[in-house]
Design a protein around this motif. Structure first.
Motif, mmCIF file in Angstrom:
data_model
loop_
_atom_site.group_PDB
_atom_site.id
_atom_site.type_symbol
_atom_site.label_atom_id
_atom_site.label_comp_id
_atom_site.label_asym_id
_atom_site.label_seq_id
_atom_site.Cartn_x
_atom_site.Cartn_y
_atom_site.Cartn_z
ATOM 1 N N PRO A 78 1.957 -5.167 -11.109
ATOM 2 C CA PRO A 78 0.549 -4.808 -11.309
ATOM 3 C C PRO A 78 0.202 -3.402 -10.802
ATOM 4 C CG PRO A 78 0.719 -7.053 -10.496
ATOM 5 C CD PRO A 78 2.097 -6.450 -10.404
ATOM 6 N N ALA A 79 0.820 -2.992 -9.703
ATOM 7 C CA ALA A 79 0.565 -1.642 -9.181
ATOM 8 C C ALA A 79 1.097 -0.584 -10.142
ATOM 9 C CB ALA A 79 1.202 -1.472 -7.797
ATOM 10 N N ILE A 80 2.259 -0.848 -10.729
ATOM 11 C CA ILE A 80 2.831 0.088 -11.704
ATOM 12 C C ILE A 80 1.928 0.183 -12.924
ATOM 13 C CG2 ILE A 80 4.747 0.447 -13.321
ATOM 14 C CD1 ILE A 80 6.576 -0.796 -11.109
ATOM 15 N N ARG A 81 1.503 -0.959 -13.435
ATOM 16 C CA ARG A 81 0.635 -0.950 -14.626
ATOM 17 C C ARG A 81 -0.683 -0.224 -14.344
ATOM 18 N NH1 ARG A 81 3.502 -5.540 -14.992
ATOM 19 N NH2 ARG A 81 2.037 -6.946 -13.964
ATOM 20 N N ALA A 82 -1.259 -0.446 -13.178
ATOM 21 C CA ALA A 82 -2.511 0.238 -12.822
ATOM 22 C C ALA A 82 -2.299 1.736 -12.712
ATOM 23 C CB ALA A 82 -3.066 -0.321 -11.510
ATOM 24 N N ASN A 83 -1.177 2.140 -12.105
ATOM 25 C CA ASN A 83 -0.894 3.563 -11.966
ATOM 26 C C ASN A 83 -0.648 4.224 -13.313
ATOM 27 O OD1 ASN A 83 1.497 5.768 -11.639
ATOM 28 N ND2 ASN A 83 -0.027 5.932 -10.009
ATOM 29 N N VAL A 84 0.108 3.571 -14.186
ATOM 30 C CA VAL A 84 0.384 4.138 -15.515
ATOM 31 C C VAL A 84 -0.915 4.296 -16.299
ATOM 32 C CG1 VAL A 84 1.527 3.681 -17.729
ATOM 33 C CG2 VAL A 84 2.782 3.379 -15.609
ATOM 34 N N GLN A 85 -1.811 3.325 -16.177
ATOM 35 C CA GLN A 85 -3.101 3.432 -16.869
ATOM 36 C C GLN A 85 -3.902 4.625 -16.332
ATOM 37 O OE1 GLN A 85 -4.313 1.782 -19.583
ATOM 38 N NE2 GLN A 85 -6.002 3.228 -19.451
ATOM 39 N N THR A 86 -3.968 4.749 -15.020
ATOM 40 C CA THR A 86 -4.766 5.808 -14.390
ATOM 41 C C THR A 86 -4.130 7.190 -14.553
ATOM 42 O OG1 THR A 86 -5.572 4.241 -12.748
ATOM 43 C CG2 THR A 86 -5.742 6.569 -12.195
ATOM 44 N N ALA A 87 -2.823 7.271 -14.349
ATOM 45 C CA ALA A 87 -2.149 8.566 -14.320
ATOM 46 C C ALA A 87 -1.679 9.046 -15.692
ATOM 47 C CB ALA A 87 -0.950 8.504 -13.373
ATOM 48 N N GLU B 189 0.829 -1.210 0.000
ATOM 49 C CA GLU B 189 0.000 0.000 0.000
ATOM 50 C C GLU B 189 0.865 1.263 0.000
ATOM 51 O OE1 GLU B 189 -3.510 -0.155 2.661
ATOM 52 O OE2 GLU B 189 -2.994 -2.289 2.845
ATOM 53 N N LEU B 190 2.002 1.206 0.676
ATOM 54 C CA LEU B 190 2.937 2.334 0.651
ATOM 55 C C LEU B 190 3.460 2.548 -0.771
ATOM 56 C CD1 LEU B 190 4.708 4.511 1.945
ATOM 57 C CD2 LEU B 190 6.305 2.684 2.613
ATOM 58 N N PHE B 191 3.773 1.471 -1.465
ATOM 59 C CA PHE B 191 4.253 1.560 -2.843
ATOM 60 C C PHE B 191 3.204 2.224 -3.732
ATOM 61 C CE2 PHE B 191 5.177 -0.225 -7.089
ATOM 62 C CZ PHE B 191 6.505 0.137 -7.206
ATOM 63 N N VAL B 192 1.957 1.819 -3.586
ATOM 64 C CA VAL B 192 0.860 2.420 -4.357
ATOM 65 C C VAL B 192 0.762 3.919 -4.055
ATOM 66 C CG1 VAL B 192 -1.656 2.460 -4.637
ATOM 67 C CG2 VAL B 192 -0.432 0.284 -4.640
ATOM 68 N N ALA B 193 0.936 4.298 -2.789
ATOM 69 C CA ALA B 193 0.874 5.718 -2.414
ATOM 70 C C ALA B 193 2.023 6.510 -3.031
ATOM 71 C CB ALA B 193 0.878 5.865 -0.892
ATOM 72 N N VAL B 194 3.212 5.915 -3.069
ATOM 73 C CA VAL B 194 4.364 6.586 -3.697
ATOM 74 C C VAL B 194 4.078 6.809 -5.181
ATOM 75 C CG1 VAL B 194 6.785 6.289 -4.378
ATOM 76 C CG2 VAL B 194 6.084 5.824 -2.019
ATOM 77 N N LEU B 195 3.560 5.794 -5.851
ATOM 78 C CA LEU B 195 3.225 5.948 -7.268
ATOM 79 C C LEU B 195 2.154 7.023 -7.458
ATOM 80 C CD1 LEU B 195 3.089 2.214 -8.435
ATOM 81 C CD2 LEU B 195 4.902 3.881 -8.889
ATOM 82 N N ALA B 196 1.138 7.020 -6.601
ATOM 83 C CA ALA B 196 0.029 7.974 -6.727
ATOM 84 C C ALA B 196 0.499 9.405 -6.546
ATOM 85 C CB ALA B 196 -1.064 7.642 -5.728
ATOM 86 N N GLU B 197 1.479 9.614 -5.683
ATOM 87 C CA GLU B 197 1.955 10.980 -5.465
ATOM 88 C C GLU B 197 2.871 11.470 -6.580
ATOM 89 O OE1 GLU B 197 6.095 10.839 -2.930
ATOM 90 O OE2 GLU B 197 4.428 12.005 -2.194
ATOM 91 N N SER B 198 3.198 10.602 -7.530
ATOM 92 C CA SER B 198 4.084 10.998 -8.625
ATOM 93 C C SER B 198 3.398 11.917 -9.625
ATOM 94 C CB SER B 198 4.642 9.763 -9.334
ATOM 95 O OG SER B 198 3.618 9.076 -10.031
ATOM 96 N N GLY B 199 2.092 12.061 -9.512
ATOM 97 C CA GLY B 199 1.374 12.985 -10.381
ATOM 98 C C GLY B 199 0.770 12.286 -11.581
ATOM 99 N N THR B 200 0.237 13.106 -12.462
ATOM 100 C CA THR B 200 -0.393 12.591 -13.676
ATOM 101 C C THR B 200 0.197 13.315 -14.876
ATOM 102 O OG1 THR B 200 -2.184 14.217 -13.761
ATOM 103 C CG2 THR B 200 -2.557 12.270 -12.391
ATOM 104 N N VAL B 201 -0.297 12.953 -16.023
ATOM 105 C CA VAL B 201 0.156 13.532 -17.285
ATOM 106 C C VAL B 201 -0.444 14.929 -17.503
ATOM 107 C CG1 VAL B 201 -1.667 12.554 -18.738
ATOM 108 C CG2 VAL B 201 0.594 12.913 -19.698
ATOM 109 N N GLU B 202 -1.328 15.352 -16.647
ATOM 110 C CA GLU B 202 -2.046 16.621 -16.842
ATOM 111 C C GLU B 202 -1.110 17.806 -17.085
ATOM 112 O OE1 GLU B 202 -5.257 16.682 -17.340
ATOM 113 O OE2 GLU B 202 -5.547 14.594 -16.770
ATOM 114 N N ASP B 203 0.033 17.860 -16.412
ATOM 115 C CA ASP B 203 0.947 18.991 -16.622
ATOM 116 C C ASP B 203 1.503 19.003 -18.043
ATOM 117 O OD1 ASP B 203 2.394 16.673 -15.864
ATOM 118 O OD2 ASP B 203 4.131 17.879 -15.287
ATOM 119 N N LEU B 204 1.648 17.836 -18.660
ATOM 120 C CA LEU B 204 2.112 17.787 -20.052
ATOM 121 C C LEU B 204 1.017 18.227 -21.021
ATOM 122 C CD1 LEU B 204 4.072 14.406 -20.210
ATOM 123 C CD2 LEU B 204 4.992 16.704 -19.844
#
Length: 189
Positions: free
Chosen positions: A119-128, A61-76
């Motif tokens: 799987p957490a990385i793939r889910a984050n990349v899809q969402t973010a 869950e900590l790993f998922v939180a670290v990925l989530a705080e990395s932001g999204t593509v919105e700034d690009l």
């Protein structure tokens, strides 16, 4: 002789959470998910390991939180669509690299093959990244174009992280940025 009263340590949940996330980001970037331990993360944050679990529940869950705080593509995506390629190429090749963005790239590289972290990385990349990029691109081939853009960005990011794209001459770096910008612009259509 009377002992002076000990000053109790101030509790600050937000600061503790931020310290845990920063320490986890650093450890995951250095060691990858499988090697980084809750104990080493807690040590780097200057706290007891039990606090990591109290705040995040588990290393997963900590790993998922670290990925989530990395932001999204919105700034690009902010800015004129017609300038996307040039804008993103400049960010990727010429602007100073933010250490947090480099850390996220290293986390992905060092953890993607992990059965738990992959799987957490793939889910984050899809969402973010892919989801917002597909929505921004629109059209029936948005998924393919989003993944093309993602592949170009990931490749350029990796090349910069490895050896700054192997170009020391500023004029050559500018030429590379123009070429990359053209490729990105063609990919977004």
């Amino acid at each position: 002789m009377a002992q002076p009263e000990a000053t109790p340590r101030t509790r600050n949940a937000a600061a503790t959470r931020a310290a845990i996330l920063a320490a986890a980001r650093a450890r995951f970037a250095q060691e990858g998910f499988d090697v980084a331990s809750v104990r080493s993360i807690a040590s780097e944050a200057g706290i007891d390991p039990a606090l990591v679990l109290r705040y995040f529940g588990s290393k997963d869950e900590l790993f998922v939180a670290v990925l989530a705080e990395s932001g999204t593509v919105e700034d690009l995506l902010a800015g004129e669509r017609s300038e996307f390629g040039e804008r993103v190429a400049r960010q990727l090749l010429l602007d100073p690299v933010e250490s947090q963005k480099l850390d996220i790239l290293l986390i992905i590289l060092r953890s993607a093959s992990s059965p738990k972290a992959g799987p957490a990385i793939r889910a984050n990349v899809q969402t973010a990244f892919y989801g917002p990029m597909e929505a921004w691109l629109g059209g029936e081939d948005a998924a393919i174009r989003a993944r093309t853009v993602g592949a170009i960005i990931m490749g350029a990011s990796m090349a910069r992280a490895i050896d700054n794209n192997g170009l020391d001459d500023p004029a050559e770096r500018e030429r590379l940025a123009r070429s990359l910008g053209d490729a990105l612009q063609r990919a977004v259509g």
